[in-house]
Design a protein around this motif. Structure first.
Motif, PDB file in Angstrom:
ATOM      1  N   PRO A 498      -9.989  -1.396 -11.009  1.00 16.47           N
ATOM      2  CA  PRO A 498      -9.092  -2.371 -11.115  1.00 16.47           C
ATOM      3  C   PRO A 498      -8.974  -3.202 -12.353  1.00 16.47           C
ATOM      4  CG  PRO A 498     -10.023  -2.481  -8.865  1.00 16.47           C
ATOM      5  CD  PRO A 498     -10.911  -1.387  -9.733  1.00 16.47           C
ATOM      6  N   VAL A 499     -10.318  -3.677 -12.837  1.00 17.16           N
ATOM      7  CA  VAL A 499     -10.280  -4.407 -13.974  1.00 17.16           C
ATOM      8  C   VAL A 499      -9.727  -3.528 -15.378  1.00 17.16           C
ATOM      9  CG1 VAL A 499     -11.958  -5.526 -15.670  1.00 17.16           C
ATOM     10  CG2 VAL A 499     -12.247  -5.776 -13.484  1.00 17.16           C
ATOM     11  N   ALA A 500     -10.326  -2.185 -15.477  1.00 17.58           N
ATOM     12  CA  ALA A 500      -9.855  -1.469 -16.593  1.00 17.58           C
ATOM     13  C   ALA A 500      -8.394  -1.109 -16.423  1.00 17.58           C
ATOM     14  CB  ALA A 500     -10.701  -0.144 -16.516  1.00 17.58           C
ATOM     15  N   LEU A 501      -7.790  -0.818 -15.144  1.00 16.24           N
ATOM     16  CA  LEU A 501      -6.429  -0.622 -14.944  1.00 16.24           C
ATOM     17  C   LEU A 501      -5.680  -2.104 -15.519  1.00 16.24           C
ATOM     18  CD1 LEU A 501      -4.069   1.005 -14.056  1.00 16.24           C
ATOM     19  CD2 LEU A 501      -4.297   0.368 -11.700  1.00 16.24           C
ATOM     20  N   GLY A 502      -6.249  -3.023 -15.392  1.00 18.01           N
ATOM     21  CA  GLY A 502      -5.268  -4.117 -15.807  1.00 18.01           C
ATOM     22  C   GLY A 502      -5.281  -4.284 -17.152  1.00 18.01           C
ATOM     23  N   ARG A 503      -6.239  -3.741 -17.917  1.00 17.81           N
ATOM     24  CA  ARG A 503      -6.192  -3.799 -19.347  1.00 17.81           C
ATOM     25  C   ARG A 503      -5.212  -2.623 -19.774  1.00 17.81           C
ATOM     26  NH1 ARG A 503     -10.323  -6.240 -22.116  1.00 17.81           N
ATOM     27  NH2 ARG A 503      -8.686  -6.419 -23.684  1.00 17.81           N
ATOM     28  N   LEU A 504      -5.365  -1.532 -18.955  1.00 15.56           N
ATOM     29  CA  LEU A 504      -4.449  -0.443 -19.773  1.00 15.56           C
ATOM     30  C   LEU A 504      -2.947  -0.837 -19.318  1.00 15.56           C
ATOM     31  CD1 LEU A 504      -6.361   2.418 -17.648  1.00 15.56           C
ATOM     32  CD2 LEU A 504      -6.251   2.021 -20.246  1.00 15.56           C
ATOM     33  N   LEU A 505      -2.546  -1.769 -18.275  1.00 16.26           N
ATOM     34  CA  LEU A 505      -1.293  -2.023 -18.207  1.00 16.26           C
ATOM     35  C   LEU A 505      -0.981  -2.954 -19.131  1.00 16.26           C
ATOM     36  CD1 LEU A 505      -1.277  -2.359 -14.344  1.00 16.26           C
ATOM     37  CD2 LEU A 505      -0.014  -0.655 -15.548  1.00 16.26           C
ATOM     38  N   GLU A 506      -1.700  -3.836 -19.397  1.00 11.47           N
ATOM     39  CA  GLU A 506      -1.535  -4.896 -20.821  1.00 11.47           C
ATOM     40  C   GLU A 506      -1.317  -3.979 -22.025  1.00 11.47           C
ATOM     41  OE1 GLU A 506      -4.672  -8.293 -19.218  1.00 11.47           O
ATOM     42  OE2 GLU A 506      -4.856  -7.236 -21.035  1.00 11.47           O
ATOM     43  N   LEU A 507      -1.822  -2.940 -22.083  1.00 11.04           N
ATOM     44  CA  LEU A 507      -1.813  -1.843 -23.521  1.00 11.04           C
ATOM     45  C   LEU A 507      -0.282  -1.194 -23.222  1.00 11.04           C
ATOM     46  CD1 LEU A 507      -5.111  -0.534 -23.716  1.00 11.04           C
ATOM     47  CD2 LEU A 507      -3.987  -2.139 -25.407  1.00 11.04           C
ATOM     48  N   GLY A 508       0.398  -1.381 -22.213  1.00 14.17           N
ATOM     49  CA  GLY A 508       1.542  -0.842 -22.021  1.00 14.17           C
ATOM     50  C   GLY A 508       1.837   0.629 -21.398  1.00 14.17           C
ATOM     51  N   LEU A 509       0.415   0.866 -20.887  1.00 20.26           N
ATOM     52  CA  LEU A 509       0.582   2.251 -20.226  1.00 20.26           C
ATOM     53  C   LEU A 509       1.338   2.082 -18.824  1.00 20.26           C
ATOM     54  CD1 LEU A 509      -1.146   4.977 -20.563  1.00 20.26           C
ATOM     55  CD2 LEU A 509      -2.621   4.082 -18.711  1.00 20.26           C
ATOM     56  N   ARG A 510       2.282   3.246 -18.644  1.00 22.56           N
ATOM     57  CA  ARG A 510       3.076   3.058 -17.187  1.00 22.56           C
ATOM     58  C   ARG A 510       2.809   4.280 -16.685  1.00 22.56           C
ATOM     59  NH1 ARG A 510       2.418  -1.457 -18.240  1.00 22.56           N
ATOM     60  NH2 ARG A 510       3.520  -2.981 -18.657  1.00 22.56           N
ATOM     61  N   SER A 511       1.770   4.882 -16.619  1.00 24.69           N
ATOM     62  CA  SER A 511       1.688   6.202 -15.688  1.00 24.69           C
ATOM     63  C   SER A 511      -0.064   6.401 -15.795  1.00 24.69           C
ATOM     64  CB  SER A 511       2.538   7.393 -16.470  1.00 24.69           C
ATOM     65  OG  SER A 511       1.919   8.619 -15.727  1.00 24.69           O
ATOM     66  N   ILE A 512      -0.233   6.528 -14.392  1.00 25.44           N
ATOM     67  CA  ILE A 512      -1.573   6.846 -14.424  1.00 25.44           C
ATOM     68  C   ILE A 512      -1.905   7.928 -12.897  1.00 25.44           C
ATOM     69  CG2 ILE A 512      -2.698   4.587 -14.832  1.00 25.44           C
ATOM     70  CD1 ILE A 512      -2.763   3.954 -11.822  1.00 25.44           C
ATOM     71  N   SER A 513      -2.926   8.502 -13.145  1.00 26.43           N
ATOM     72  CA  SER A 513      -3.293   9.515 -12.028  1.00 26.43           C
ATOM     73  C   SER A 513      -4.690   9.280 -11.502  1.00 26.43           C
ATOM     74  CB  SER A 513      -3.029  10.948 -12.445  1.00 26.43           C
ATOM     75  OG  SER A 513      -3.308  11.809 -11.432  1.00 26.43           O
ATOM     76  N   VAL A 514      -5.117   9.035 -10.302  1.00 21.31           N
ATOM     77  CA  VAL A 514      -6.350   8.572  -9.892  1.00 21.31           C
ATOM     78  C   VAL A 514      -6.827   9.394  -8.817  1.00 21.31           C
ATOM     79  CG1 VAL A 514      -5.815   6.167 -10.611  1.00 21.31           C
ATOM     80  CG2 VAL A 514      -5.358   7.007  -8.103  1.00 21.31           C
ATOM     81  N   ALA A 515      -8.066   9.356  -8.479  1.00 22.75           N
ATOM     82  CA  ALA A 515      -8.927   9.964  -7.476  1.00 22.75           C
ATOM     83  C   ALA A 515      -7.951   9.514  -6.070  1.00 22.75           C
ATOM     84  CB  ALA A 515     -10.455   9.828  -7.271  1.00 22.75           C
ATOM     85  N   PRO A 516      -7.826  10.364  -5.110  1.00 17.32           N
ATOM     86  CA  PRO A 516      -7.236   9.821  -3.955  1.00 17.32           C
ATOM     87  C   PRO A 516      -7.852   8.731  -3.200  1.00 17.32           C
ATOM     88  CG  PRO A 516      -7.505  12.351  -3.973  1.00 17.32           C
ATOM     89  CD  PRO A 516      -8.037  12.013  -5.078  1.00 17.32           C
ATOM     90  N   SER A 517      -9.125   8.688  -3.369  1.00 13.89           N
ATOM     91  CA  SER A 517      -9.770   7.310  -2.966  1.00 13.89           C
ATOM     92  C   SER A 517      -9.628   5.961  -3.678  1.00 13.89           C
ATOM     93  CB  SER A 517     -11.316   7.581  -2.727  1.00 13.89           C
ATOM     94  OG  SER A 517     -11.894   7.840  -3.951  1.00 13.89           O
ATOM     95  N   ALA A 518      -9.113   6.218  -4.811  1.00 10.08           N
ATOM     96  CA  ALA A 518      -8.756   5.009  -5.589  1.00 10.08           C
ATOM     97  C   ALA A 518      -7.274   4.588  -5.388  1.00 10.08           C
ATOM     98  CB  ALA A 518      -8.993   5.191  -7.040  1.00 10.08           C
TER      99      ALA A 518
END
Ligand code: PEP
Ligand code: MG
Length: 531
Positions: A498-518
């Motif tokens: 969650p913390v890293a994802l917050g930073r990625l969203l701040e950087l403008g990333l708008r597409s992610i793919s994560v492990a099913p458990s996440a």
């Protein structure tokens, strides 16, 4: 009694709160002599047969990843070197149990001392097999203890087959005194969403109630009412996130400000993937096709691959599925295919290996092209360093499509993209003619910081996805993609935090793919972003 907090290493996320069940399976009784060569030989052979049956039963019940582990053990039971070694020990007058302990002990020591990560990972599987045989021979029984509702199992170590034998309907989580976050057992736990903490150290006399945090790597014994209430709240929050996710039915996912963020899942083992998870996500952002190649003596042929790709597309029912071509080498050696190298992470892995073995790549591309007739399929290349690698595969793809057309099939040309995980590629992205980019943060962080991705050992702290060098480079990749109108996503573990994802969203990333458990966690993080 005051609560006791024990810090270990996180190995599979999730929260558990419940009775502690301690399991110290038998398997280390002293050596001894048996009642006679012939009788002991018969006991040994009967134990091998029973072990094979038990392993076959476990393999039927579980998925491909599990089958790979269990197949290795089943094959080992017929290995001539192992059988000759045991017979020789029996001739010397050892009991069947002592012979198994001695001969498998030698193999375990040998595998453990191997430089090669593949063989070292197999040590765990051999310990598992030794304990199963000993339990059969010594009558200790390899069956796990009964687990009360929500139980947290505490064990010194847990082998893959013992994990698979646990009753997951009542299992809350697992705490291991030893264990590894990158071994097979941890992979099985992650694929099945069982919270796991490893490396807790010896915990003699542990009993009573416990609370486990698989994200922080924490076990609390005899938690106070306040700690219990906190864990219960966190568990409810996670359940709430999962409910909210399933209420979403496949997106669209939006930030608090209403911006769209695409959330897909990574598929390592289709047989462990639940339909509810498929329904909840927007597609598969990374299918690690290695699952088709491990645990067999020959690579799968075109027809076998075609069927597997087609079946997965059917399960995703119209949602896009991004298949990555074979990515072996590095931490994923494949006997008979990957090369013996002094430094495999910097060697012939990913697309480099596929281009060096074009017959393997062509078979996979033909199967993918044929499957592309069945649904929105995309092809992604791993470990791309130079534009020429991508160009070569595109030319091959066009050639294969023409050949298929001549055979009467007319597959569409799927989008061809690449992982951005080699720093040189990330820094020169404007040179690559890709249809999409997907940042592989696991490898990108490892190569950028020169620190192994398994996150263990003396330089573990250097593997930091939030290091400014990583964030700067990810930001640049997002920017190049935007400027060129090429979609950019990220499919490494980083997006599941969650913390890293917050930073990625701040950087403008708008597409992610994560492990099913996440997935539930990521969806909740996106929903809260900007609030
Ligand atoms: C990565 O490197 O981030 C990635 C997603 O691929 P893998 O973990 O399979 O190397
Ligand atoms: Mg990678």
């Amino acid at each position: 009694m005051a609560e006791r907090r024990h810090a270990g290493r996180p190995a599979s996320p999730g929260i558990a709160l419940g009775p502690l069940v301690v399991w110290r399976p038998a398997g280390a009784s002293p050596a001894g002599t048996g009642g006679g060569g012939e009788a002991e030989r018969e006991r040994f052979e009967a134990a091998c047969l029973s072990a094979r049956d038990e392993l076959a039963g476990l393999a039927d019940r579980d998925g491909a990843l599990a089958a790979e582990v269990l197949d290795f053990q089943r094959e080992f039971l017929t290995d001539p070197e192992f059988l000759d070694g045991v017979r020789e020990a029996l001739r010397r007058g050892c009991s069947a149990a002592a012979a198994v302990r001695e001969v498998l002990g030698e193999h375990i020591a040998l595998f453990h001392g191997e430089e090669d990560e593949y063989f070292r990972a197999r040590t765990e599987d051999l310990v598992d097999l030794r304990d199963r045989l000993l339990a059969l021979l010594e009558g200790a029984g390899s069956t796990p203890p009964g687990l009360p509702e929500g139980a947290i199992l505490l064990a010194p170590e847990l082998t893959p087959s013992r994990f698979l034998a646990l009753d997951r309907r009542t299992l809350g989580g697992i705490a291991l005194e030893g264990g590894s976050a990158s071994g097979h057992m941890a992979m099985l736990a992650r694929a099945r969403g069982v919270p796991l903490v490893v490396g807790l150290g010896k915990l003699p006399g542990a009993a009573g109630e416990a609370a486990l945090d698989g994200e922080e790597g924490l076990l609390v014994l005899d938690p106070t009412p306040e700690t219990r209430a906190r864990f219960a709240r966190r568990r409810r929050a996670l359940e709430e996130e999962t409910r909210a996710l399933h209420g979403h039915a496949g997106g669209p996912f939006r930030t608090a400000a209403g911006e769209r963020v695409e959330i897909c899942i990574n598929v390592d083992d289709p047989s462990a993937l639940e339909e509810a998870t498929i329904a909840a996500c927007e597609g598969a952002g990374l299918v690690r096709t290695e699952f088709l190649f491990f645990g067999r003596s020959e690579p799968p042929d075109e027809e076998q691959q075609y069927r597997a790709y087609r079946d997965l597309l059917a399960r995703f029912a119209g949602k896009p599925v991004r298949f990555r071509t074979l990515d072996v080498g590095g931490d994923k050696p494949l006997p008979g295919i990957t090369a013996e190298e002094a430094n495999p992470f910097l060697g012939l892995r990913g697309i480099r290996l596929s281009l060096a073995r074009p017959e393997l790549l062509e078979t996979q591309l033909r199967a993918l092209l044929r499957a592309a007739c069945q649904g929105p399929l995309e092809i992604m290349l791993p470990m791309v360093t130079l534009p020429e690698e991508l160009d070569e595969v595109r030319a091959m793809l066009l050639r294969l499509r023409e050949a298929l057309a001549a055979e009467g099939e007319s597959p569409p040309l799927p989008p061809l993209g690449m992982m951005v995980e080699v720093p040189a590629a990330a820094l020169t992205l404007e040179r690559f003619e890709a249809d999409f980019f997907s940042i592989g943060s696991n490898d990108l962080v490892q190569y950028l910081l020169a620190a192994a991705r398994d996150g263990t050992g003396p330089v573990a702290a250097l593997f930091d996805p939030l290091h400014p060098a990583v964030l700067r480079l990810v930001g640049e990749v997002v920017e190049v993609g935007r400027a060129r109108g090429i979609p950019v996503g990220l499919c490494g573990e980083m997006a599941g935090d969650p913390v890293a994802l917050g930073r990625l969203l701040e950087l403008g990333l708008r597409s992610i793919s994560v492990a099913p458990s996440a997935l539930a966690r990521a969806a909740a993080t996106v929903r809260r972003f900007g609030s």
